[in-house]
Design an enzyme around this catalytic site. Structure first.
Site, PDB file in Angstrom:
ATOM      1  N   THR A 153     -35.959 -17.895 -30.813  1.00  0.00           N
ATOM      2  CA  THR A 153     -36.943 -18.087 -31.873  1.00  0.00           C
ATOM      3  C   THR A 153     -38.351 -18.257 -31.305  1.00  0.00           C
ATOM      4  O   THR A 153     -38.565 -19.078 -30.426  1.00  0.00           O
ATOM      5  CB  THR A 153     -36.582 -19.362 -32.672  1.00  0.00           C
ATOM      6  OG1 THR A 153     -35.234 -19.234 -33.114  1.00  0.00           O
ATOM      7  CG2 THR A 153     -37.509 -19.547 -33.850  1.00  0.00           C
ATOM      8  N   GLU A 154     -39.287 -17.442 -31.803  1.00  0.00           N
ATOM      9  CA  GLU A 154     -40.699 -17.510 -31.400  1.00  0.00           C
ATOM     10  C   GLU A 154     -40.861 -17.387 -29.882  1.00  0.00           C
ATOM     11  O   GLU A 154     -41.796 -17.913 -29.294  1.00  0.00           O
ATOM     12  CB  GLU A 154     -41.349 -18.815 -31.891  1.00  0.00           C
ATOM     13  CG  GLU A 154     -41.218 -19.055 -33.393  1.00  0.00           C
ATOM     14  CD  GLU A 154     -42.094 -18.130 -34.236  1.00  0.00           C
ATOM     15  OE1 GLU A 154     -42.894 -17.387 -33.659  1.00  0.00           O
ATOM     16  OE2 GLU A 154     -41.950 -18.159 -35.471  1.00  0.00           O
ATOM     17  N   LEU A 155     -39.912 -16.713 -29.255  1.00  0.00           N
ATOM     18  CA  LEU A 155     -39.874 -16.550 -27.797  1.00  0.00           C
ATOM     19  C   LEU A 155     -39.931 -17.881 -27.049  1.00  0.00           C
ATOM     20  O   LEU A 155     -40.478 -17.963 -25.943  1.00  0.00           O
ATOM     21  CB  LEU A 155     -40.985 -15.619 -27.293  1.00  0.00           C
ATOM     22  CG  LEU A 155     -40.892 -14.136 -27.664  1.00  0.00           C
ATOM     23  CD1 LEU A 155     -41.786 -13.303 -26.741  1.00  0.00           C
ATOM     24  CD2 LEU A 155     -39.475 -13.589 -27.614  1.00  0.00           C
ATOM     25  N   TRP A 326     -44.542 -17.922 -27.759  1.00  0.00           N
ATOM     26  CA  TRP A 326     -45.586 -16.907 -27.904  1.00  0.00           C
ATOM     27  C   TRP A 326     -46.625 -17.299 -28.950  1.00  0.00           C
ATOM     28  O   TRP A 326     -47.428 -16.480 -29.350  1.00  0.00           O
ATOM     29  CB  TRP A 326     -44.981 -15.527 -28.200  1.00  0.00           C
ATOM     30  CG  TRP A 326     -44.366 -15.280 -29.556  1.00  0.00           C
ATOM     31  CD1 TRP A 326     -44.195 -16.189 -30.560  1.00  0.00           C
ATOM     32  CD2 TRP A 326     -43.869 -14.030 -30.059  1.00  0.00           C
ATOM     33  NE1 TRP A 326     -43.606 -15.585 -31.647  1.00  0.00           N
ATOM     34  CE2 TRP A 326     -43.387 -14.252 -31.373  1.00  0.00           C
ATOM     35  CE3 TRP A 326     -43.767 -12.735 -29.542  1.00  0.00           C
ATOM     36  CZ2 TRP A 326     -42.831 -13.249 -32.159  1.00  0.00           C
ATOM     37  CZ3 TRP A 326     -43.208 -11.731 -30.336  1.00  0.00           C
ATOM     38  CH2 TRP A 326     -42.747 -11.988 -31.615  1.00  0.00           C
TER      39      TRP A 326
END
Lengths: 430, 400
Positions: A153-155, A326
């Site tokens: 999730t979300e890198l 990220w």
């Protein structure tokens, strides 16, 4: 350096596809009576899903299908969150069908992630593994292949998460090409995490949820080339940006000037038509991209093809002691864990894990997990609130405080439902 | 500068704002001559003040029977009640229009030799005086709007007052509005050109640096506060309705209504009818020190105004650490981002927001943590700098 020059630079596309379940305008007077079925604003979720479907998913997928057919060597990857797939079943079978059509070309890779687009990697290993497994099972069922590359999730990425992914059986993992970890090195090579030993208790949990029969020997890290990715995702329609208006030809020449093994262009799929509206020319840009890449001699590869192509080349170490992501310019976790509201909400939701699982109630379990979706915590972010920035743009609520009001009511009700379930008095509606 | 009230003698936000502006301008080295009304029959406070006390270069005191928040009705009622002496009534008149006219004539006469570069008025009562003084001095007029007749009357204006406002605003060279909310209203309801209006939010006074202690909620009775004039504009009845809903949910919550106004008797009766007699305290008019105490003790401050150009009390509340729930129909909502917003008529949601604030310590803490940043951007000195920039533009516009 010279070895890098010999390699043909390739491009690796990955598009994130996700929609959260937004919350209803719950009231304290609802607590105890509303029940899990009433937590989410079905009207709003339906409306937003259809809006994004019409603006982005359907036209972008239609275009992508043409591009894949016209350019048999053009490859892309998607990661579809489980809650997005759930919403497809509720609000958009046409959208799901269009992704299946893409899958049939054989030129598309689907990545693994947590089913609920959650931050469980930071809070509960068992829960994290269950969500990844459920997601992998779903992707295999829908698209016919079990994912071999993981994107959190979300890198959100750390040494520990990379090691968990390796033990689960993933050959590769995606991460942000953050300057503070690269320390001047290029994001265009593949990296590996430092050797890292998990406690044996953790290893046992992971072993129970393995995605593939065997753990991977190494998990290779693909790093997002954030400058070139953001040229498309954020700057494309910015008239004050020197690169405006961006043409495919120019963009591909930038990729070519950027020596290295792979240029990883990672972005939200909603970039096409939703964040960047159709009238910005984003679809024309995308339409011209495969032809332009071929003209300038740059192949495209999926993440797993990139890993195979790297073969046994030596990999430098990417050392991420602290989880990062990220998001925002900070690339840290402060978009979800930056203030007391977020910490309270996260603590409250994860503190219910044992009760939820003890209840044996699958509907309560699913609801509890939908409340883990990272967007709920993103909406609570206050760090740029006063400046009215991107967080405000993405929030369906009037303010982080309003978001918290709704979220805390849902938690209160869920807690009550769990108490009743524990007392054996609850008769679920469905 | 034509003001209407000035601390320590004031009963509303206008005096506080006026003081902030005067102090802010002084910090920038601007000389202010303040023209203030002076009622021989009311407190002696104003008359004994010297220019130095007020921090201004000059002070002109104009005798009048007007109060800054007068309406046609309240003025007549007060004069009738106070004046047994028919001779005095004859001297000053019992009609608001006459009183304003007399004030205006006197004020213009008294200011004819002031060496001003610009004339700055606050709200409608001084607008006529300011306009005529500006004309006599051949200097530009800046009209500062803190509230309009529409705000004060739930959009049922007194025609004469509305006409006075309109005339004054049309004659002004420039208008300062305390919020975008007010600017929009001036454009929409008064037809004033948008480019003639600058939004100037009210400022906050020096921030008390003490951190509000967020002790575990050990208090027996959480306190929910309303503070303001008890008029239709302030939406007190909506506060009572929300209080009733909260009381249905939690028996331990106590409510304080602080402030005075013509609605007081009616509100007390209403609270009793609603069965809130043992939950609510009508504190009457409070001093500044008492107000600060109340803000500090409050677990939630509510500003349910029907139409609020700004709402300085909300700024004061966050300054003293009280979380704010306020009406979306308010200018303060534009700058106090760490508040929960509701429509004034949506008392269900108002009650819910208050209950959430009382229940959720992290919410109170998160809201409060944003306060210093908000206050830093809203000092009177900073706002006065913007006023000076407006002055320069207006003067430059005239000369150029």
């Amino acid at each position: 350096m010279s070895s890098k020059r010999i390699t043909t630079p390739a491009v690796c596309f990955y598009f994130q596809v996700h929609q959260p379940y937004r919350l209803n305008d719950l009231r304290i007077t609802d607590i105890g009576s509303v029940g899990p079925a009433g937590y989410f604003d079905a009207t709003k979720n339906h409306a937003i899903f259809r809006k994004v479907a019409e603006k982005c998913y359907l036209p972008a997928n239609a275009l992508m299908l043409t591009l894949l057919r016209d350019h048999p060597d053009f490859k892309v990857a998607y990661s579809l969150s489980g809650v997005f797939l759930d919403q497809c079943r509720e609000y958009g079978q046409d959208v799901l069908d269009s992704f299946r059509a893409l899958a049939k070309t054989g030129q598309v890779e689907f990545l693994a992630e947590t089913y609920y687009h959650s931050l469980s990697s930071l809070f509960s290993l068992g829960e994290f593994c269950e969500q990844v497994k459920r997601h992998a099972d779903t992707i295999e069922e829908l698209f016919g292949e079990r994912p071999t590359v993981f994107r959190n999730t979300e890198l959100v990425f750390s040494n520990e998460i990379a090691e968990i992914a390796r033990l689960l059986g993933f050959k590769g993992i995606l991460a942000e090409g953050a300057d503070h970890l690269l320390k001047g090195r290029e994001a265009t090579t593949l990296y590996r995490p430092p050797r890292f030993a998990l406690p044996s208790a953790s290893k046992r949990i992971i072993a129970r949820h393995r995605i593939h029969p065997r753990s991977a020997a190494t998990t290779k890290i693909l790093l997002k080339h954030y400058r070139l990715s953001d040229d498309i995702a954020f700057r494309f329609s910015n008239r004050t940006w020197p690169g405006y208006p961006l043409k495919s030809e120019t963009f591909v020449s930038w990729v070519r000037e950027n020596p290295g093994f792979t240029t990883n262009l990672f972005m939200d799929y909603e970039t096409f038509g939703e964040h960047q509206w159709a009238d910005t020319g984003i679809f024309q840009f995308l339409a011209a991209l495969p032809g332009e890449l071929r003209r300038q001699g740059i192949p495209t590869r999926t993440p797993s093809e990139t890993i195979v192509a790297w073969a046994r080349r030596p990999m430098p170490v990417l050392d991420a002691h602290v989880p990062y992501s990220w998001a925002d310019t900070e690339r840290d976790l402060s978009a979800w864990r930056g203030n007391p509201l977020q910490e309270a909400a996260l603590r409250n939701i994860y503190s219910l894990e044992s009760q939820v699982k003890a209840s044996g109630d699958l509907f309560l379990l699913d609801t509890w997990r939908r409340l883990q979706t990272s967007d709920h915590f993103y909406y609570l972010c206050t760090k740029y609130w006063n400046d009215g920035d991107v967080h405000r743009y993405f929030s369906p609520y009037e303010s982080p405080y309003e978001a918290y009001r709704r979220y805390s009511h849902a938690i209160e009700d869920l807690r009550l439902q769990l108490e009743r379930a524990a007392e054996g008095k609850l008769i679920m509606e469905n | 500068m034509f003001g209407w009230e000035y601390p320590p003698v004031h009963c509303g936000g206008l005096g506080v704002a006026c003081q902030g502006i005067v102090r802010g301008l002084k910090a920038h080295g601007t000389h202010v001559t303040l023209v203030l009304p002076h009622d021989t029959a009311s407190e002696d406070g104003v008359s004994i003040l010297t220019p130095a006390d007020l921090g201004v270069a000059g002070l002109i005191s104009v005798q009048t029977r007007l109060h800054p928040y007068d309406s046609v009705e309240t003025f007549a009622a007060r004069i009738a009640a106070q004046e047994a002496d028919p001779a005095l009534q004859e001297l000053y008149g019992t009609d608001l229009g006459d009183a304003v006219e007399r004030y205006t004539a006197t004020a213009v006469e008294l200011t004819k030799n002031v060496p001003a570069d610009i004339v700055h008025t606050h709200d409608w009562m001084t607008l006529g005086a300011g306009a005529r003084a500006a004309k006599a001095l051949r200097k530009p007029l800046v009209a500062h709007v803190h509230a309009t007749e529409l705000d004060r009357t739930e959009f049922h204006p007194n025609a004469w007052i509305y006409a006075q406002e309109l005339k004054g605003l049309q004659s002004a060279d420039h208008v300062l509005a305390v919020s975008s909310y007010t600017k929009n209203l001036l454009v929409r309801e008064y037809g004033i050109r948008a480019d003639k209006i600058t939004v100037l939010h009210n400022g906050a006074f020096a921030v008390p640096t003490h951190n509000r202690p967020f002790e575990k909620h050990g208090k027996r009775h959480p306190l929910v506060l309303f503070l303001g004039r008890l008029t239709v504009q302030k939406g007190v009845t909506y506060f009572l309705r929300a209080a009733r809903k909260i009381a249905d949910h939690r028996s331990d919550v106590r409510f304080v209504v602080a402030g005075d106004g013509y609605l007081l008797p009616q509100l007390i009766a209403q609270a009793c009818d609603m069965g809130l007699a043992d939950r609510i305290i009508f504190a009457g008019r409070v001093t500044n020190a008492e107000a600060r105490q109340l803000y500090r003790k409050a677990d939630c401050f509510v500003m349910p105004s029907v139409s609020e150009p700004f709402g300085l009390v909300a700024l004061e509340a966050i300054t003293h650490g009280a979380p704010v729930v306020m009406s979306r129909q308010s200018g303060a909502a534009e700058v106090i981002q760490n508040s929960l917003l509701v429509d004034f008529w949506d008392t269900d949601k108002m009650a819910d927001c208050i209950l959430t604030v009382l229940r959720e310590e992290p919410l109170r803490r998160a809201m409060h943590s944003q306060t210093p940043r908000i206050l830093r951007n809203l000092t009177w000195e900073r706002q006065a700098g913007k006023i000076l920039a407006t002055y320069r533009n207006v003067i430059g516009g005239r000369n150029g």
